[in-house]
Write a protein that holds these residues in place. Structure first.
Motif, short mmCIF file in Angstrom:
data_model
loop_
_atom_site.label_atom_id
_atom_site.label_comp_id
_atom_site.label_asym_id
_atom_site.label_seq_id
_atom_site.Cartn_x
_atom_site.Cartn_y
_atom_site.Cartn_z
N ALA A 242 -16.65 -22.76 -8.01
CA ALA A 242 -18.08 -22.60 -8.31
C ALA A 242 -18.52 -23.67 -9.29
O ALA A 242 -17.80 -24.01 -10.23
CB ALA A 242 -18.34 -21.22 -8.89
N ARG B 132 -22.92 -14.39 -9.89
CA ARG B 132 -22.34 -13.21 -9.27
C ARG B 132 -22.06 -13.50 -7.80
O ARG B 132 -22.89 -14.07 -7.09
CB ARG B 132 -23.29 -12.03 -9.40
CG ARG B 132 -22.68 -10.69 -8.99
CD ARG B 132 -23.72 -9.59 -9.14
NE ARG B 132 -24.26 -9.57 -10.49
CZ ARG B 132 -23.69 -8.94 -11.51
NH1 ARG B 132 -22.55 -8.29 -11.34
NH2 ARG B 132 -24.26 -8.94 -12.69
N ILE B 133 -20.85 -13.11 -7.34
CA ILE B 133 -20.44 -13.37 -5.97
C ILE B 133 -21.17 -12.43 -5.01
O ILE B 133 -21.23 -11.22 -5.22
CB ILE B 133 -18.91 -13.19 -5.80
CG1 ILE B 133 -18.16 -14.22 -6.63
CG2 ILE B 133 -18.50 -13.28 -4.34
CD1 ILE B 133 -18.34 -15.65 -6.16
N LEU C 20 -17.24 -11.87 3.26
CA LEU C 20 -16.25 -12.67 2.57
C LEU C 20 -15.06 -12.92 3.51
O LEU C 20 -14.59 -12.01 4.19
CB LEU C 20 -15.76 -11.96 1.30
CG LEU C 20 -16.79 -11.79 0.19
CD1 LEU C 20 -16.19 -10.97 -0.95
CD2 LEU C 20 -17.25 -13.14 -0.33
N ALA D 227 -19.23 -17.78 0.82
CA ALA D 227 -19.87 -16.82 -0.08
C ALA D 227 -21.01 -17.52 -0.80
O ALA D 227 -21.17 -18.74 -0.71
CB ALA D 227 -18.86 -16.25 -1.07
N ILE E 240 -23.37 -17.59 -4.65
CA ILE E 240 -23.34 -17.22 -6.07
C ILE E 240 -24.79 -17.09 -6.55
O ILE E 240 -25.54 -18.08 -6.56
CB ILE E 240 -22.58 -18.26 -6.90
CG1 ILE E 240 -21.12 -18.34 -6.46
CG2 ILE E 240 -22.67 -17.92 -8.39
CD1 ILE E 240 -20.30 -19.34 -7.25
N VAL F 149 -11.70 -13.63 -4.92
CA VAL F 149 -12.99 -13.07 -5.33
C VAL F 149 -13.22 -11.74 -4.61
O VAL F 149 -12.64 -11.45 -3.57
CB VAL F 149 -14.15 -14.04 -5.00
CG1 VAL F 149 -13.98 -15.35 -5.74
CG2 VAL F 149 -14.25 -14.29 -3.50
N LEU G 55 -11.59 -20.26 -6.10
CA LEU G 55 -12.06 -19.05 -5.44
C LEU G 55 -11.43 -18.89 -4.06
O LEU G 55 -11.00 -17.80 -3.69
CB LEU G 55 -13.59 -19.09 -5.33
CG LEU G 55 -14.35 -19.29 -6.65
CD1 LEU G 55 -15.85 -19.25 -6.41
CD2 LEU G 55 -13.93 -18.26 -7.68
#
Length: 577
Positions: free
Chosen positions: A300, A305-306, A313, A327, A329, A414, A427
């Motif tokens: 990232a 926040r994921i 995912l 994903a 963020i 994650v 990640l």
């Protein structure tokens, strides 16, 4: 009392002297005509009459079952069953064609009347296969009565008891000995029986002399060695090793007897040992690594926040394409930073409103005011709009995490809703399984510079063909790192998996090249190979080897050229007890 004691002692001494002087006791455990010199070579006992013969092309085992003759025909070099061959057997002036047994490769059957005639039968077997033809000759010995033949004599206490029960002479001798013991006991325990004891002693000795060799075999021939030598080639040898008939078993000399039907079940295959030259090898320890151009990490660039992507995912083992969103963020901004950003946005919007009003007024006065002033006002308005556009997404814009390459996800660190920091951790990890390498270390610089070829073997025995790419100029823990590319990596190979690497170096070594599965371990842990000594007998040969690659070894000592060595089924033969 003294006279009786002296008489008793004299009688006992007379009995001992008589027994020592009489040759009756000598043949008690001996056999007539049996020589106890050199131990004869063990011969395998078979349940049915058997003939074994071979040539440079074929190997044949024939067994008689009543009036039926079963023939197992194999290739001499490889021990593979010969199918589709024309087999004709000539014996006692009669020629019979053998028919292939349905469902059993290399097994042929014929019925002949001469199989009921006891005695030796000279067999001439004509074999015509697709690629070879040969004529095999041997002798098949048919006993007088295979089913009703008396069992071999047993040794030990049970054997002696059986012989005594079956022979009236031995039974009479045993009875006389028992009577002598009874009379002697009565004489020694009762007074005034000196003359009775003497008479009993004389009577017992006389009976023993009359009966002769009480426990010897009369007229039985046990000359195993001479009989075996006089038999012609291909004749079934006289049984001399007891055990379960026609079942795989280990013989007293350490060899293994495996009948042809069992060899078919075990899929035993052989090869003829041929001296060859191979490059010397060294063994190294390595591990599978990802190609730098075939692996990637996803991190990232901002804190947030994921949130799952459109397809959710990705999970470990899932294949992804390059550029696929893994994903997103959502930015995580605290209250203080959020109020500061909102204040900047408000200031920009205020300046933007003033700039828009000024541009409108200047455009109305176009021609009366310098054009330069109008252009400056428009440029200022454009800049303020861009500042507002840059500040607005700060609170709402999401960062998309995309796959850098096409491959398989090997790590997912994650969860949905997890808060991550910028550049804090990896990640996602993605590896292209078609582009893998092996990294190994060598402590000898000469090895690193002399490698010509290499192979690797995984823990489950999978062989990997390698291409040497080069070695590092910087030492790592006093060792030289070396890198190899895997040609066509197999499915299921994982990054970090340890491998045993066999590297060929410059030079030549002479020996016999065999498959790695041919070499097994004996009970003492010594490496051995199994040599096909005869059609149904295998002998263990200790060897000294060095690896050639992941699938073959070079036997440096222990195997003679032209020997037939087991390649398939060696591990199963090694378990026969």
């Amino acid at each position: 009392m003294t006279v009786r004691l002296i008489a008793t002692r004299r009688i006992a001494a007379a009995m001992v002297a008589a027994s020592l002087a009489t040759p009756v006791a000598v043949p008690v455990l001996a056999h007539e005509g049996h020589e106890h010199g050199d131990t004869p070579k063990p011969v395998v006992a078979t349940a049915v009459p058997t003939m074994e013969t071979s040539s440079s092309d074929f190997e044949l085992v024939a067994t008689a079952h009543g009036k039926t003759l079963l023939i197992h025909l194999d290739r001499f070099a490889t021990n593979e069953p010969v199918t589709g061959a024309a087999v004709e057997v000539t014996a006692d002036g009669e020629t019979v064609t053998a028919a292939a047994v349905s469902g059993e490769d290399g097994v042929y059957r014929l019925d002949a009347a001469w199989l009921s005639n006891p005695g030796p039968h000279e067999l001439t077997v004509s074999i015509t296969a697709a690629d070879a033809a040969d004529l095999l000759i041997g002798t098949l010995e048919i006993p007088a009565s295979v089913a009703g033949a008396p069992p071999g004599r047993e040794h030990g206490v049970s054997g002696i008891v059986g012989q005594v029960r079956s022979d009236p002479g031995l039974m009479l001798g045993a009875a006389m000995i028992f009577l002598l013991g009874v009379l002697t006991s009565i004489a020694l325990t009762h007074r005034g029986r000196v003359r009775a004891v003497a008479g009993a002693v004389l009577l017992g000795l006389g009976l023993l002399l009359a009966s002769g060799a009480a426990f010897a075999h009369g007229g039985e021939d046990h000359s195993h060695g001479d009989a075996a030598k006089d038999k012609p080639l291909g004749t079934a040898a006289t049984p001399a090793v007891t055990g379960a008939p026609d079942s795989p078993r280990r013989l007293p000399d350490g060899s293994v007897y495996v009948p042809k039907p069992s060899q078919r079940l075990l899929s035993v295959r052989t090869t003829v040992a041929t001296p060859q030259e191979a490059a010397p090898t060294v063994q190294l320890i390595g591990q599978v690594v990802a190609d730098p151009n075939g692996g990637g990490h996803v991190q990232a660039t901002q804190s947030g926040r994921i949130e799952p992507g459109e397809k959710g995912l990705p999970y470990v083992g899932q294949r992804v394409e390059a550029g696929q969103i893994l994903a997103t963020i959502a930015p995580a901004v605290n209250v203080i930073d959020r109020s500061g950003i909102q204040q900047q946005i408000a200031t920009v919007e205020q300046e933007l409103a003033i700039a828009e009003g000024r541009v409108q007024r200047l455009r109305k006065l176009e021609g009366s005011v310098p054009q330069r002033d109008i252009e400056e006002a428009e440029a200022n308005l454009t800049g303020l709009r861009k500042r507002r556009a840059a500040l607005s997404p700060t609170l709402t814009a999401k960062e998309a995490l995309r796959a850098p390459i096409a491959g398989v996800v090997t790590a997912n660190n994650v969860k949905a809703g997890q808060v991550v920091e910028a550049r804090d951790q990896v990640l996602f990890e993605i590896v292209d399984p078609s582009r893998l390498m092996v990294e190994a270390v060598a402590f000898d610089p000469r090895v690193a510079n002399a490698i010509t070829a290499a192979t690797a073997t995984t823990a489950d025995g999978t062989s990997l063909a390698l291409e040497h790419l080069g070695s590092s100029l910087a030492l790592r823990q006093q060792a030289i790192p070396m890198l190899f590319r895997i040609d066509t990596p197999p499915k299921g190979l994982g990054v970090g998996q340890p491998v045993r690497l066999i590297a060929q170096v410059q030079g030549k070594a002479s020996g016999i090249v065999l498959p790695r599965r041919s070499v097994v371990r004996s009970a003492s842990g010594q490496p051995i190979v199994w040599q096909h000594e005869s059609p149904q007998r295998f002998v263990a040969r200790p060897v000294r080897t060095q690896p050639v690659d992941g699938n073959t070894v070079l036997v440096l000592a222990g195997v003679e050229p032209a020997a037939r060595i087991v390649t398939d089924g060696a591990g199963l033969l090694n378990q026969i007890r």
